[in-house]
Design a protein around this motif. Structure first.
Motif, PDB file in Angstrom:
ATOM      1  N   ALA A   1      -8.435  35.243  12.947  1.00 36.01           N
ATOM      2  CA  ALA A   1      -7.807  34.582  12.169  1.00 36.01           C
ATOM      3  C   ALA A   1      -6.993  33.517  12.857  1.00 36.01           C
ATOM      4  N   ASN A   2      -6.275  34.143  13.939  1.00 37.43           N
ATOM      5  CA  ASN A   2      -5.201  33.446  14.265  1.00 37.43           C
ATOM      6  C   ASN A   2      -5.433  32.561  15.785  1.00 37.43           C
ATOM      7  N   ASN A   3      -6.453  32.729  16.458  1.00 35.15           N
ATOM      8  CA  ASN A   3      -6.761  32.015  17.766  1.00 35.15           C
ATOM      9  C   ASN A   3      -7.755  31.178  17.746  1.00 35.15           C
ATOM     10  N   GLN A   4      -7.652  30.112  17.040  1.00 35.22           N
ATOM     11  CA  GLN A   4      -8.669  29.203  16.685  1.00 35.22           C
ATOM     12  C   GLN A   4      -9.157  28.211  18.056  1.00 35.22           C
ATOM     13  N   SER A   5      -8.201  28.215  18.959  1.00 35.80           N
ATOM     14  CA  SER A   5      -8.392  27.404  20.108  1.00 35.80           C
ATOM     15  C   SER A   5      -9.035  28.232  21.042  1.00 35.80           C
ATOM     16  N   GLY A   6      -8.945  29.643  21.113  1.00 36.87           N
ATOM     17  CA  GLY A   6      -9.552  30.591  22.322  1.00 36.87           C
ATOM     18  C   GLY A   6     -10.570  31.091  21.970  1.00 36.87           C
ATOM     19  N   SER A   7     -10.777  31.423  20.591  1.00 35.81           N
ATOM     20  CA  SER A   7     -11.636  32.419  20.033  1.00 35.81           C
ATOM     21  C   SER A   7     -12.959  31.722  19.277  1.00 35.81           C
ATOM     22  N   LEU A   8     -14.268  32.062  19.304  1.00 39.94           N
ATOM     23  CA  LEU A   8     -15.308  31.743  18.407  1.00 39.94           C
ATOM     24  C   LEU A   8     -15.663  32.888  17.534  1.00 39.94           C
ATOM     25  N   LYS A   9     -16.776  33.678  18.239  1.00 50.53           N
ATOM     26  CA  LYS A   9     -17.284  34.665  17.348  1.00 50.53           C
ATOM     27  C   LYS A   9     -16.666  35.853  17.945  1.00 50.53           C
ATOM     28  N   VAL A  10     -15.934  36.725  17.124  1.00 49.68           N
ATOM     29  CA  VAL A  10     -15.267  38.132  17.424  1.00 49.68           C
ATOM     30  C   VAL A  10     -16.278  38.970  16.951  1.00 49.68           C
ATOM     31  N   MET A  11     -16.635  40.016  17.930  1.00 49.43           N
ATOM     32  CA  MET A  11     -17.562  41.105  17.710  1.00 49.43           C
ATOM     33  C   MET A  11     -16.861  42.419  17.653  1.00 49.43           C
ATOM     34  N   VAL A  12     -17.088  43.125  16.673  1.00 44.81           N
ATOM     35  CA  VAL A  12     -16.885  44.571  16.557  1.00 44.81           C
ATOM     36  C   VAL A  12     -17.936  45.657  16.641  1.00 44.81           C
ATOM     37  N   PHE A  13     -17.584  46.634  17.325  1.00 45.07           N
ATOM     38  CA  PHE A  13     -18.506  47.610  17.692  1.00 45.07           C
ATOM     39  C   PHE A  13     -18.285  49.035  17.028  1.00 45.07           C
ATOM     40  N   PRO A  14     -18.828  49.215  15.946  1.00 45.09           N
ATOM     41  CA  PRO A  14     -18.378  50.512  15.241  1.00 45.09           C
ATOM     42  C   PRO A  14     -18.593  51.837  15.950  1.00 45.09           C
ATOM     43  N   ASN A  15     -19.797  51.959  16.637  1.00 43.35           N
ATOM     44  CA  ASN A  15     -20.158  52.855  17.585  1.00 43.35           C
ATOM     45  C   ASN A  15     -19.916  52.811  19.009  1.00 43.35           C
TER      46      ASN A  15
END
Length: 363
Positions: free
Chosen positions: A349-363
């Motif tokens: 939400a807050n790092n538009q300049s440094g991040s694109l796709k943020v990935m979450v690994f539930p397992n």
């Protein structure tokens, strides 16, 4: 958790746990991890061990504002819809999958009975159950129940995290199909968020010869060039209209694909498009009503198309991702475990300049 190792294959346990971790949106910009029962499956339903979930722009919007248009979150809510995983159980009527199969998950389960479903435009189904769109719960869970006809096999060579990109790539593919993009065409794609970047891939796959892209963030423009953009315009320092005029010898481009939702970008699309060209609107503007120069559109006989999600795109999206290999991995910039969901959502939400796709690994 910046260096998560994601195994493509592995032996599944003979018995499933009774409980699973779940990420709850508790209020605006507040998420926490709790527990729920692992779902049981029957009939045509499949149980998937969720291995990767990408955070989407709509996830961020619900996270920050608690609503998109008339759709309002009822807390607590489970987000996430860009997902892939491994089949761990099947209902008695499942015929297409078995335990151990690796799958990408198309998030919208439709009725298959309404006129839109029968016409093949199931993205317009009024009864669609779309993961993470309120009140339907999403994929920030360790185990997900999903109907088999909205699951698609993925090759061992395609990582789970890359497979999640079939969802935003499907948006881009549906957009170029809706606009009737032809080989050799010139296009402008405004907004290089994940959907914009996937639209670059889609336009290239459909044979676009010149792909001009624009954004405010240098990182996004750099990745766009790696994915196939032929010209990148940093709109804070360069004039997009002048670049298009120069590249097309004053004619304008065949197609503009507007992914940002920026009102000014949408309004300026009319000037960028050639006579007889096409504008495809993908991004949702912040306000519901946007004034457009309809007189100029009429004089140029421009086709205006709108895009809502996608239909019949997943097999092609998966095939393209498999052919691209590690090249598509440039889009994924951040990786977190499900226990780090608050940090993951804040980063997205807050790092538009440094991040694109943020990935979450539930397992």
């Amino acid at each position: 958790m910046k260096n998560v190792i994601v195994l493509n294959r592995g032996k599944e346990e003979n018995s499933l746990p009774s409980k699973m971790k779940v990420a709850y949106l508790q209020g605006p910009s507040e998420v926490s991890v709790g527990q729920e029962d692992v779902p049981e499956v029957s009939g045509k339903d499949v149980l998937i061990k969720v291995m990767a979930v990408g955070i989407c722009g709509s996830d961020i919007h619900y996270y920050t504002h608690g609503r998109i248009g008339q759709r309002m979150v009822q807390y607590p809510h489970i987000q996430g819809h860009e997902c892939a995983g491994v089949v761990v159980a099947t209902g008695s009527q499942v015929t297409r999958f078995k335990v151990g199969d690796r799958v990408a998950i198309e998030p919208g389960v439709t009725c298959q009975a309404c006129r839109w479903c029968k016409e093949g435009r199931y993205n317009l189904c009024p009864d669609v159950q779309f993961l993470s769109t309120p009140p339907v719960k999403g994929a920030f869970v360790q185990y997900l129940k999903h109907r088999e006809d909205f699951l698609f096999p993925i090759a061992d060579t395609l990582s789970f995290e890359n497979a999640t990109l079939a969802e935003p790539l499907s948006v881009g593919l549906h957009a170029v199909r809706r606009g009737g993009l032809q080989p050799g065409a010139s296009v402008v794609i405004s907004g290089m968020g994940p959907v914009g970047l996937m639209t670059v891939i889609a336009a290239k796959a459909f044979g676009a010869k010149e792909i001009i892209v624009s954004d405010m963030e240098p990182l996004r423009l750099e990745i766009a060039r790696k994915l196939g953009a032929t010209k990148t315009i940093h709109i804070a320092t360069a004039n997009l209209a002048e670049a298009v005029e120069k590249s097309t010898f004053g004619l304008g481009v065949d197609m503009v694909l507007e992914t940002s939702g920026n009102v000014k970008a949408l309004q300026s699309s009319i000037e960028l498009t050639k006579r007889g060209g096409t504008i495809v609107v993908i991004g949702f503007p912040a306000k519901e009503e946007v004034p457009l120069n309809v007189t100029l559109m009429l004089q140029k006989e421009i086709d205006l198309c709108s895009v809502y999600r996608y239909t019949n795109t997943y097999p092609l999206a998966i095939s393209i991702l498999e052919s691209l290999g590690n090249q598509v991995g440039h889009v994924i910039t951040d990786r977190y475990a499900i226990d780090e969901i608050q940090e993951a959502m804040n980063q997205a939400a807050n790092n538009q300049s440094g991040s694109l796709k943020v990935m979450v690994f539930p397992n």
